[in-house]
Design a protein around this motif. Structure first.
Motif, mmCIF file in Angstrom:
data_model
loop_
_atom_site.group_PDB
_atom_site.id
_atom_site.type_symbol
_atom_site.label_atom_id
_atom_site.label_comp_id
_atom_site.label_asym_id
_atom_site.label_seq_id
_atom_site.Cartn_x
_atom_site.Cartn_y
_atom_site.Cartn_z
ATOM 1 N N ALA A 37 -3.613 11.518 8.186
ATOM 2 C CA ALA A 37 -4.580 12.487 8.715
ATOM 3 C C ALA A 37 -5.340 11.999 9.947
ATOM 4 C CB ALA A 37 -5.564 12.894 7.622
ATOM 5 N N HIS A 38 -5.079 10.755 10.386
ATOM 6 C CA HIS A 38 -5.792 10.317 11.594
ATOM 7 C C HIS A 38 -5.095 9.153 12.292
ATOM 8 C CE1 HIS A 38 -9.409 10.626 14.110
ATOM 9 N NE2 HIS A 38 -9.211 9.348 14.340
ATOM 10 N N ASN A 39 -4.760 9.378 13.559
ATOM 11 C CA ASN A 39 -4.162 8.333 14.403
ATOM 12 C C ASN A 39 -4.605 8.597 15.835
ATOM 13 O OD1 ASN A 39 -2.087 7.501 16.429
ATOM 14 N ND2 ASN A 39 -1.045 6.612 14.674
ATOM 15 N N VAL A 46 -8.919 17.631 17.357
ATOM 16 C CA VAL A 46 -9.906 17.161 18.332
ATOM 17 C C VAL A 46 -10.966 16.362 17.579
ATOM 18 C CG1 VAL A 46 -11.747 17.868 19.911
ATOM 19 C CG2 VAL A 46 -9.508 18.982 20.024
ATOM 20 N N GLU A 47 -11.201 15.126 18.027
ATOM 21 C CA GLU A 47 -12.189 14.273 17.351
ATOM 22 C C GLU A 47 -13.520 14.340 18.099
ATOM 23 O OE1 GLU A 47 -11.114 10.136 16.808
ATOM 24 O OE2 GLU A 47 -12.569 9.934 15.181
ATOM 25 N N GLY A 48 -14.427 15.144 17.564
ATOM 26 C CA GLY A 48 -15.739 15.329 18.192
ATOM 27 C C GLY A 48 -15.802 16.662 18.918
ATOM 28 N N THR A 59 -18.182 16.027 14.585
ATOM 29 C CA THR A 59 -18.821 15.089 15.523
ATOM 30 C C THR A 59 -18.009 13.802 15.534
ATOM 31 O OG1 THR A 59 -20.163 13.917 13.862
ATOM 32 C CG2 THR A 59 -21.143 15.874 14.882
ATOM 33 N N TRP A 60 -18.184 13.037 16.615
ATOM 34 C CA TRP A 60 -17.859 11.613 16.530
ATOM 35 C C TRP A 60 -19.161 10.966 16.060
ATOM 36 C CZ3 TRP A 60 -18.403 7.033 19.933
ATOM 37 C CH2 TRP A 60 -17.574 5.978 19.505
ATOM 38 N N SER A 61 -19.456 9.711 16.388
ATOM 39 C CA SER A 61 -20.644 9.075 15.804
ATOM 40 C C SER A 61 -21.942 9.448 16.520
ATOM 41 C CB SER A 61 -20.451 7.562 15.800
ATOM 42 O OG SER A 61 -19.351 7.224 14.979
ATOM 43 N N SER A 64 -15.532 13.472 8.828
ATOM 44 C CA SER A 64 -15.640 12.041 9.131
ATOM 45 C C SER A 64 -16.537 11.866 10.356
ATOM 46 C CB SER A 64 -14.258 11.439 9.415
ATOM 47 O OG SER A 64 -13.557 11.220 8.204
ATOM 48 N N HIS A 65 -17.335 10.813 10.372
ATOM 49 C CA HIS A 65 -18.278 10.493 11.461
ATOM 50 C C HIS A 65 -19.591 11.266 11.405
ATOM 51 C CE1 HIS A 65 -15.929 7.808 14.131
ATOM 52 N NE2 HIS A 65 -14.878 8.542 13.826
ATOM 53 N N MET A 66 -19.722 12.270 10.539
ATOM 54 C CA MET A 66 -20.958 13.075 10.545
ATOM 55 C C MET A 66 -22.115 12.348 9.871
ATOM 56 S SD MET A 66 -20.059 17.058 9.872
ATOM 57 C CE MET A 66 -21.500 17.719 10.723
ATOM 58 N N SER A 81 -11.172 13.047 7.217
ATOM 59 C CA SER A 81 -9.814 12.596 7.559
ATOM 60 C C SER A 81 -9.660 11.084 7.511
ATOM 61 C CB SER A 81 -9.440 13.098 8.955
ATOM 62 O OG SER A 81 -10.263 12.490 9.936
ATOM 63 N N HIS A 82 -10.724 10.351 7.856
ATOM 64 C CA HIS A 82 -10.620 8.882 7.862
ATOM 65 C C HIS A 82 -11.965 8.270 7.489
ATOM 66 C CE1 HIS A 82 -11.825 10.030 11.906
ATOM 67 N NE2 HIS A 82 -11.983 8.789 12.333
ATOM 68 N N SER A 83 -12.225 8.189 6.184
ATOM 69 C CA SER A 83 -13.500 7.657 5.680
ATOM 70 C C SER A 83 -13.259 6.923 4.372
ATOM 71 C CB SER A 83 -14.497 8.787 5.435
ATOM 72 O OG SER A 83 -14.903 9.392 6.659
ATOM 73 N N PRO A 91 -22.252 2.638 7.342
ATOM 74 C CA PRO A 91 -22.720 4.037 7.416
ATOM 75 C C PRO A 91 -21.601 5.065 7.597
ATOM 76 C CG PRO A 91 -23.512 2.733 9.303
ATOM 77 C CD PRO A 91 -22.915 1.771 8.328
ATOM 78 N N ARG A 92 -20.446 4.648 8.107
ATOM 79 C CA ARG A 92 -19.323 5.590 8.260
ATOM 80 C C ARG A 92 -18.688 5.959 6.914
ATOM 81 N NH1 ARG A 92 -16.032 7.830 9.082
ATOM 82 N NH2 ARG A 92 -14.253 7.205 10.354
ATOM 83 N N ASN A 93 -18.994 5.175 5.883
ATOM 84 C CA ASN A 93 -18.351 5.417 4.592
ATOM 85 C C ASN A 93 -19.115 6.471 3.784
ATOM 86 O OD1 ASN A 93 -16.350 3.671 5.251
ATOM 87 N ND2 ASN A 93 -17.163 1.941 4.070
ATOM 88 N N THR A 153 -5.127 6.665 8.392
ATOM 89 C CA THR A 153 -5.075 5.238 8.743
ATOM 90 C C THR A 153 -5.993 4.821 9.884
ATOM 91 O OG1 THR A 153 -3.267 5.532 10.319
ATOM 92 C CG2 THR A 153 -2.662 5.102 7.999
ATOM 93 N N ASP A 154 -6.153 5.709 10.878
ATOM 94 C CA ASP A 154 -6.893 5.350 12.096
ATOM 95 C C ASP A 154 -6.134 4.313 12.927
ATOM 96 O OD1 ASP A 154 -8.945 5.777 13.873
ATOM 97 O OD2 ASP A 154 -10.501 4.828 12.688
ATOM 98 N N TYR A 155 -4.830 4.200 12.728
ATOM 99 C CA TYR A 155 -4.063 3.289 13.592
ATOM 100 C C TYR A 155 -4.304 3.649 15.059
ATOM 101 C CZ TYR A 155 -1.263 0.734 10.125
ATOM 102 O OH TYR A 155 -0.849 -0.104 9.125
HETATM 103 ZN ZN LIG Z 1 -12.772 8.172 14.192
#
Ligand SMILES: [Zn+2]
Length: 326
Positions: free
Chosen positions: A17-19, A115-117, A142-144, A183-185, A204-206, A215-217, A273-275
């Motif tokens: 779900a995330h690369n 789209v991330e963010g 959002t992103w961070s 994720s990131h919110m 998607s990636h948490s 804090p991202r978790n 994964t966030d690879y």
């Molecule tokens: Zn991310």
């Protein structure tokens, strides 16, 4: 482990779900369709790993003006579309019907544009609708950082959640059939989404905050909320999200997966994964081709094949099929 020992793996749909590889190859003049050495992934290695559906993140750093951010997002989208023109092994998923064509042994990679963010939207709903027309099917709200939709995790002390515009975006996404990614919110943003969204949503990636208090978790309450709503949490391979020291191995990824199974239930955990969005991959999972080894290790620990099939793809496929238009 030989290919024969894990036969069912190659017959099972695998979803990540995330690369973040697209911005990496595009910004460095590399080719996604060719094997690379400086990345965690590329088309040949995603296929070698048995990945069947990949959400490719379109991400532009927030420290730019809005039109530059939008331009970068559009340039990444155009790059992927151009790759799908150049290589018949690559194709876009835009609908539930597209998901039904996925075949684990076809040697193809299906892609969902994400789209991330929401920074690139500015405060314009028509940009969301245009991105949807271009094939974008997922938005990480959002992103961070803070954007016009909501606060990201860096702003959590401000306790800000969704703005009025953010609520409109959530409603529009649900009417278009787009996947909402939290994720990131910020925590307040997360709970606002849980209140405003009518259907399931995903992270998607948490990872799990109970194991690593980054804090991202996600807290247990957030994990259970995503599960109660029918959504999925994608486990990510980012060192600082896996262990508090920041250095991580495959065992730490397994610890988060098993914790999420215990907390959310096996129907609500997947891979994100966030690879190529992470600096260093965990020891034992150095690049995407190590994914079969992760599943092999989980199987060795006594987890049933059905549970592993859900982790590998069935869970994300269920929620994507529920959200995407026919
Ligand atoms: Zn991310």
């Amino acid at each position: 482990m030989t290919k024969e020992e894990l036969t069912w793996y190659w017959e099972t749909l695998l979803v990540d779900a995330h690369n973040d590889v697209i911005s990496k190859v595009k910004d460095n003049g590399l080719d996604f369709l060719q094997r690379q050495t400086g990345t965690h992934s590329d088309l040949p290695r995603l296929l070698e790993a048995g990945v069947n559906l990949q959400v490719l993140a379109l991400f532009a750093p927030p420290d730019q003006n809005k039109s530059t951010t939008l331009q970068r997002i559009l340039s990444y989208a155009e790059y992927i579309l151009e790759c799908t023109d150049r290589d018949p092994r690559l194709h876009l998923v835009c609908s539930k019907a597209d998901l039904e064509t996925l075949n684990p042994s076809a040697g193809k990679l299906a892609v969902i544009l994400g789209v991330e963010g929401g920074d690139c939207l500015g405060e314009e709903l028509w940009i969301l609708r245009l991105l949807h027309r271009l094939g974008v099917r997922l938005l990480t709200i959002t992103w961070s950082n803070r954007n016009a939709l909501a606060d990201g995790i860096w702003e959590q002390d401000a306790k800000g959640g969704l703005t009025r515009f953010g609520r409109e975006v959530i409603e529009e996404m649900e009417s278009l059939g787009m996947i909402i990614d939290v994720s990131h919110m910020s925590p307040a943003g997360f709970w606002d989404v849980a209140r405003v969204a009518a259907g399931p949503f995903i992270a998607s990636h948490s990872n799990a905050a109970a194991i690593c208090s980054h804090p991202r978790n996600l807290t247990d309450e957030q994990i259970r909320c995503i599960a109660d709503r029918g959504g999925v949490v994608g486990v990510n391979f980012c060192g600082p999200h896996l262990t508090e020291s920041g250095s991580a191995s495959i065992d730490d990824v397994i610890a988060h997966i098993e914790y999420l199974w215990n907390t959310a239930g096996e129907d609500h955990v997947g891979l994100g994964t966030d690879y190529d969005g992470i600096d260093a991959a965990p020891k034992g999972l150095e690049d995407v081709t190590a994914l079969p080894y992760l599943i092999h290790r989980l199987k060795e620990r006594g987890h049933a094949e059905r549970r592993l099939e859900k982790l590998m793809g069935a869970n994300f496929l269920r929620v994507f099929a529920e959200i995407l238009p026919g």
